[in-house]
Write a protein that holds these residues in place. Structure first.
Motif, PDB file in Angstrom:
ATOM      1  N   THR A 133       1.229  -0.812  -0.352  1.00 60.30           N
ATOM      2  CA  THR A 133       0.135   0.172  -0.090  1.00 60.30           C
ATOM      3  C   THR A 133       1.282   1.303   0.191  1.00 60.30           C
ATOM      4  O   THR A 133       2.248   1.243  -0.166  1.00 60.30           O
ATOM      5  CB  THR A 133      -0.979   0.532   1.140  1.00 60.30           C
ATOM      6  OG1 THR A 133       0.341   0.121   2.194  1.00 60.30           O
ATOM      7  CG2 THR A 133      -1.869  -1.152   1.500  1.00 60.30           C
ATOM      8  N   ASN A 159      -7.643   2.064  -1.059  1.00 60.78           N
ATOM      9  CA  ASN A 159      -7.209   1.022  -0.361  1.00 60.78           C
ATOM     10  C   ASN A 159      -7.547   0.060  -1.015  1.00 60.78           C
ATOM     11  O   ASN A 159      -7.425  -1.373  -1.537  1.00 60.78           O
ATOM     12  CB  ASN A 159      -7.761   1.006   0.857  1.00 60.78           C
ATOM     13  CG  ASN A 159      -6.176   2.256   1.765  1.00 60.78           C
ATOM     14  OD1 ASN A 159      -4.674   2.251   1.607  1.00 60.78           O
ATOM     15  ND2 ASN A 159      -7.007   2.569   2.500  1.00 60.78           N
ATOM     16  N   SER A 208      -0.964  -0.274  -3.864  1.00 60.65           N
ATOM     17  CA  SER A 208      -2.267   0.229  -4.400  1.00 60.65           C
ATOM     18  C   SER A 208      -1.983   1.558  -4.877  1.00 60.65           C
ATOM     19  O   SER A 208      -2.438   2.091  -5.680  1.00 60.65           O
ATOM     20  CB  SER A 208      -1.940   0.695  -2.949  1.00 60.65           C
ATOM     21  OG  SER A 208      -3.022  -0.953  -2.566  1.00 60.65           O
TER      22      SER A 208
END
Length: 403
Positions: free
Chosen positions: A164, A242, A198
């Motif tokens: 992420t 996300n 991400s």
């Protein structure tokens, strides 16, 4: 040992990063590899998705688990830290590991743990992997604790890796630039295992592309893929980034049938399916009282933007930090027009409230000091009117005391 005695032994006998900071961090994987061998390598007994990153890895892990549960699979979920109950760290289909398993596991392996001086996190990883293997989960979502390359979870070979957003956090361990931090996170990329990033960031994309190329791994940037953005029950605009990475990760998962319906349903039921706490969590309605575990520059910037979007008469902020953060930079981000209730989270790493107050004054923030999070929140509630907003945050450990 009884359950409480078992937890006391785990927390007090051995170093724990969340309590002690960098002194508890171990810079090699020898201990966890030896422990895994001792446990007959439970990490080889289940399929997994590995999730790293600075911001959003916890939310993303819970989203993945929720989606796969809705698709009909038995899903393990390993995350850290916990907010209220140690067993939050180890779940299967949203249900926490049983107290009896925790007790039995420590009793059976205590001699090994003591002799080899395993860290709190190492023993917890071994416990989680053993639980997932014994319970025959279809897949487990494994969240990295800190960094990636040298994290105890990094003995798994996952089906997909997810990384992420990268930001400045734990710089005393991971490095003082985004490139150095990204290099540590990229350590979870395994040979021939696809990796989803991400969010494409100029400072880090070269690192991820380079490591993925070396490992012969396919790399995808979730925020650039053309896909339908489904709503999630996790509040906050920042969850959209996300969720894109999560959906891209699901699309790269081979051997599992996950329909669009399961994705949509899973994203809309994250809290119900997994029991996630502390992400823009509403504690009260009148006045609106929310808490969020955001604790570094990037995540706080996003959450404070969310605060701005709320409608309120006056803003009250219950704020505390740990002492190994760049607190001066973080405090500078907060609005001057709010009323502040400065607090100290009840852990050894908690930043002294007088030091926080002095830093806040330098940045034009005004408020009162409170020795405990609970007393700060109580005073904020007394002062706030029905149409005001109370925000509680600054540290995971501040939030842990109010949820």
């Amino acid at each position: 040992m009884k359950y409480k005695e078992t937890l006391d032994w785990m927390f007090n006998r051995l170093p724990m990063y969340q309590q002690k900071g960098a002194s508890a961090f171990k810079d090699k994987l020898d201990n966890i590899q030896n422990f895994a061998d001792h446990l007959n390598n439970p990490e080889k007994g289940f399929k997994s998705i590995h999730v790293a990153g600075t911001n959003g890895k916890g939310s993303s892990s819970h989203m993945l688990a929720s989606i796969l549960q809705e698709a009909g699979y038995k899903v393990g979920l390993y995350t850290s830290p916990h907010l209220k109950d140690f067993r939050e760290r180890i779940k299967i289909n949203g249900k926490k590991v049983k107290k009896r398993f925790v007790q039995t596991f420590i009793d059976e392996h205590r001699a090994f743990l003591e002799y080899h001086e395993l860290s709190f996190f190492e023993m917890t990883v071994g416990m989680a992997f053993t639980h997932f293997a014994q319970e025959l989960v279809d897949i487990a979502i494994i969240e990295v604790g800190l960094g990636g390359r040298l994290d105890s979870t990094n003995i798994i070979v996952p089906e997909v890796s997810l990384i992420t957003n990268i930001g400045y956090d734990h710089m005393q361990i991971l490095g003082d630039t985004l490139e150095k931090i990204a290099l540590e996170k990229a350590g979870i990329i395994k040979r021939n295992v696809p990796v989803v990033i991400s969010e494409r960031q100029p400072e880090t994309e070269m690192i991820f592309n380079l490591i993925a190329h070396q490992k012969k791994s396919t790399v995808l940037f979730g925020d650039e893929l053309d896909m339908v953005t489904h709503k999630t029950d996790l509040l906050g605009e920042y969850q959209k980034k996300n969720s894109k990475g999560v959906v891209a990760c699901i699309q790269q998962l081979k051997g599992f049938e996950v329909s669009d319906k399961a994705i949509k349903k899973g994203l809309s039921r994250v809290v119900k399916n997994t029991g996630l706490l502390g992400r823009w969590q509403i504690l009260d309605d009148k006045p609106l009282t929310v808490c969020d575990t955001a604790h570094n520059k990037e995540s706080l910037q996003t959450v404070l933007e969310q605060v701005k979007q709320q409608k309120y008469r006056h803003l009250h902020i219950v704020l505390g930090f740990v002492n190994d953060k760049q607190v001066d930079d973080l405090v500078a981000m907060f609005p001057k027009e709010a009323s502040y209730y400065f607090v100290k989270p009840n852990i050894p790493r908690g930043l002294d409230v007088k030091k926080l107050f002095a830093i806040a004054l330098e940045h034009g923030l005004s408020g009162e000091c409170f020795p405990q999070v609970s007393s700060g929140l109580e005073q904020a509630k007394k002062n706030a009117k029905k149409k005001d907003l109370i925000y509680v945050g600054g540290s995971t450990f501040v939030v842990a005391e109010v949820v």
